[in-house]
Design an enzyme around this catalytic site. Structure first.
Site, PDB file in Angstrom:
ATOM      1  N   CYS A 175      30.674  44.083  36.464  1.00 41.46           N
ATOM      2  CA  CYS A 175      31.721  43.851  37.656  1.00 41.46           C
ATOM      3  C   CYS A 175      32.091  45.276  38.072  1.00 41.46           C
ATOM      4  O   CYS A 175      32.257  46.363  37.543  1.00 41.46           O
ATOM      5  CB  CYS A 175      32.951  43.177  37.144  1.00 41.46           C
ATOM      6  SG  CYS A 175      34.331  43.263  38.443  1.00 41.46           S
ATOM      7  N   THR A 176      31.987  45.482  39.574  1.00 41.56           N
ATOM      8  CA  THR A 176      32.266  46.691  40.246  1.00 41.56           C
ATOM      9  C   THR A 176      33.514  47.318  39.973  1.00 41.56           C
ATOM     10  O   THR A 176      33.695  48.551  40.318  1.00 41.56           O
ATOM     11  CB  THR A 176      31.978  46.825  41.698  1.00 41.56           C
ATOM     12  OG1 THR A 176      32.499  45.879  42.318  1.00 41.56           O
ATOM     13  CG2 THR A 176      30.357  46.576  41.699  1.00 41.56           C
ATOM     14  N   TYR A 182      36.694  36.741  43.740  1.00 42.94           N
ATOM     15  CA  TYR A 182      35.421  35.895  43.854  1.00 42.94           C
ATOM     16  C   TYR A 182      35.074  35.487  42.534  1.00 42.94           C
ATOM     17  O   TYR A 182      34.371  34.341  42.262  1.00 42.94           O
ATOM     18  CB  TYR A 182      34.374  36.871  44.319  1.00 42.94           C
ATOM     19  CG  TYR A 182      34.311  37.240  45.806  1.00 42.94           C
ATOM     20  CD1 TYR A 182      34.981  36.546  46.630  1.00 42.94           C
ATOM     21  CD2 TYR A 182      33.053  37.984  46.092  1.00 42.94           C
ATOM     22  CE1 TYR A 182      34.877  36.783  48.037  1.00 42.94           C
ATOM     23  CE2 TYR A 182      33.013  37.941  47.517  1.00 42.94           C
ATOM     24  CZ  TYR A 182      33.835  37.402  48.624  1.00 42.94           C
ATOM     25  OH  TYR A 182      33.769  37.626  49.864  1.00 42.94           O
ATOM     26  N   GLY A 183      35.558  35.955  41.598  1.00 39.13           N
ATOM     27  CA  GLY A 183      34.726  35.481  40.063  1.00 39.13           C
ATOM     28  C   GLY A 183      35.412  34.172  39.626  1.00 39.13           C
ATOM     29  O   GLY A 183      35.088  33.959  38.436  1.00 39.13           O
ATOM     30  N   CYS A 204      28.997  44.066  44.714  1.00 40.99           N
ATOM     31  CA  CYS A 204      29.896  43.052  43.786  1.00 40.99           C
ATOM     32  C   CYS A 204      28.843  42.346  43.296  1.00 40.99           C
ATOM     33  O   CYS A 204      27.701  41.624  43.795  1.00 40.99           O
ATOM     34  CB  CYS A 204      30.495  42.206  44.797  1.00 40.99           C
ATOM     35  SG  CYS A 204      31.245  40.748  44.176  1.00 40.99           S
ATOM     36  N   ASN A 205      28.991  42.369  41.675  1.00 43.88           N
ATOM     37  CA  ASN A 205      27.989  41.468  40.933  1.00 43.88           C
ATOM     38  C   ASN A 205      28.161  39.982  41.123  1.00 43.88           C
ATOM     39  O   ASN A 205      27.199  39.463  41.138  1.00 43.88           O
ATOM     40  CB  ASN A 205      28.160  42.001  39.508  1.00 43.88           C
ATOM     41  CG  ASN A 205      28.007  43.453  39.203  1.00 43.88           C
ATOM     42  OD1 ASN A 205      26.836  43.776  38.790  1.00 43.88           O
ATOM     43  ND2 ASN A 205      28.827  44.253  39.404  1.00 43.88           N
ATOM     44  N   THR A 206      29.253  39.811  41.302  1.00 47.96           N
ATOM     45  CA  THR A 206      29.528  38.196  41.502  1.00 47.96           C
ATOM     46  C   THR A 206      28.824  37.666  42.702  1.00 47.96           C
ATOM     47  O   THR A 206      28.110  36.432  42.750  1.00 47.96           O
ATOM     48  CB  THR A 206      31.165  38.021  41.593  1.00 47.96           C
ATOM     49  OG1 THR A 206      31.699  38.603  40.370  1.00 47.96           O
ATOM     50  CG2 THR A 206      31.408  36.379  41.527  1.00 47.96           C
ATOM     51  N   ASP A 241      33.008  44.525  49.326  1.00 44.60           N
ATOM     52  CA  ASP A 241      33.353  43.698  47.982  1.00 44.60           C
ATOM     53  C   ASP A 241      34.574  42.728  48.314  1.00 44.60           C
ATOM     54  O   ASP A 241      34.830  42.834  49.352  1.00 44.60           O
ATOM     55  CB  ASP A 241      33.655  44.880  46.817  1.00 44.60           C
ATOM     56  CG  ASP A 241      34.152  44.172  45.507  1.00 44.60           C
ATOM     57  OD1 ASP A 241      33.458  43.031  45.369  1.00 44.60           O
ATOM     58  OD2 ASP A 241      34.853  44.884  44.755  1.00 44.60           O
ATOM     59  N   SER A 242      34.924  41.803  47.190  1.00 44.32           N
ATOM     60  CA  SER A 242      35.889  41.081  47.580  1.00 44.32           C
ATOM     61  C   SER A 242      37.361  42.055  47.489  1.00 44.32           C
ATOM     62  O   SER A 242      38.216  41.638  48.208  1.00 44.32           O
ATOM     63  CB  SER A 242      36.001  40.190  46.269  1.00 44.32           C
ATOM     64  OG  SER A 242      36.124  40.859  45.103  1.00 44.32           O
TER      65      SER A 242
HETATM   66  N1  DGL Z   1      33.963  43.355  42.185  1.00 48.52           N
HETATM   67  C1  DGL Z   1      33.427  42.108  41.913  1.00 48.52           C
HETATM   68  C2  DGL Z   1      32.349  41.972  40.939  1.00 48.52           C
HETATM   69  O1  DGL Z   1      31.446  43.047  40.834  1.00 48.52           O
HETATM   70  C3  DGL Z   1      34.273  40.916  41.785  1.00 48.52           C
HETATM   71  C4  DGL Z   1      35.748  40.874  41.628  1.00 48.52           C
HETATM   72  C5  DGL Z   1      36.325  39.446  41.698  1.00 48.52           C
HETATM   73  O2  DGL Z   1      36.594  39.268  43.045  1.00 48.52           O
HETATM   74  O3  DGL Z   1      36.407  38.690  40.937  1.00 48.52           O
HETATM   75  O4  DGL Z   1      31.720  40.953  40.465  1.00 48.52           O
END
Ligand code: DGL
Length: 262
Positions: A187-188, A41-42, A73-75, A9-10
């Site tokens: 978002c995780t 990441y978002g 990570c969803n993003t 993940d980020s």
């Molecule tokens: N945990 C990440 C997700 O599920 C992203 C968080 C981020 O870095 O913006 O989207």
């Protein structure tokens, strides 16, 4: 030596997935990797982010030779899952918002409205829209892209009481939609705030993808699980992630930890 699973993940968000994968595959060595240098990441541009995700994961796979990767990570998954599968020669499990589950739960209660709380990138992705079209086209979905909530989860893991800030960030949005009884945590990072969310808004069902991803990981994992209960931790930024190392140490012995140069 047992085979390992790499969870990526980020930032700290993938720990919510790691906790579930650990329950499903307790005898497998897990390596947690966070791209802290590029966090968050978002709010990043798609092109840059897709390239970055592929290059970090390639570097990690060649350094650590895991037998499976969980893109926690969803993003990242809603952007680069297929690219990553093409670039790597190992099974890759992704994490996407639990739109299908939310649709099913709403239909059972006859209240066809649910919320989608995720990063600004995830709420506006065509991948997310396709999930909605396929699995919840009969529902009214209130989307909220909130990057500040990602930061809050990072603080929460570091031991900060984030209840007041949490109320300040999403209280108005929830109040604007009083009929909303289900909210997808897309978002995780957000399931890490579950205790506070449940305390502040006990009437809401918070839905995340952790258990489903863990089940899928257990189906896909083809390595040897020989009771190696240790964990490892890597990051890309310059700062040592003390809170993440502490979190992992509570789950098992921390075998190695260090910066990954990409
Ligand atoms: N945990 C990440 C997700 O599920 C992203 C968080 C981020 O870095 O913006 O989207």
């Amino acid at each position: 030596m047992s085979d390992s699973i790499l969870i990526f993940d980020s930032g700290v968000g993938g720990l919510s997935i790691l906790t579930e994968v650990r329950k499903a595959l307790p005898g497998v060595h897990i390596r947690y990797l966070m791209d802290s240098e590029m966090f968050p990441y978002g709010i990043r541009a798609d092109g840059l982010l897709a390239e970055r995700i592929v290059s970090v994961c390639k570097a990690a796979v060649s350094s650590f030779s895991p037998s499976m990767l969980v893109l926690a990570c969803n993003t990242a998954s809603t952007l680069a899952l297929s690219q990553l599968r093409e670039a790597l020669e190992l099974p890759v499990v992704g994490v996407v918002p639990a739109i299908r589950v939310a649709g099913e739960q709403c239909r059972r209660t006859d209240n066809l409205c649910f919320g989608l709380l995720a990063t600004p990138a995830t709420v506006s992705r065509s991948y997310t829209q396709a999930l909605i079209d396929d699995f919840a086209s009969d529902c009214r979905i209130e989307r909220f892209g909130c990057s500040e909530l990602v930061d809050l989860a990072e603080q929460h893991i570091a031991g900060v009481d984030t209840r007041a800030a949490l109320h300040g960030l999403i209280g108005n949005w929830l109040a604007q939609h009083p009929d909303m009884r289900h909210v997808v945590l897309g978002c995780t990072h957000f399931p890490l705030l579950r205790d506070e969310l449940e305390l502040l808004w006990p009437e809401i069902h918070w839905i995340d993808s952790g258990a489903a991803v863990a089940r899928q990981s257990a189906r896909v994992f083809r390595g040897i699980a020989d009771e190696d209960t240790s964990l490892s931790c890597n990051w890309t930024g310059t700062q040592e992630p003390e809170a993440v190392k502490r979190f992992l140490s509570q789950l098992g012995p921390l075998k190695d930890a260090g910066r990954l140069l990409v």
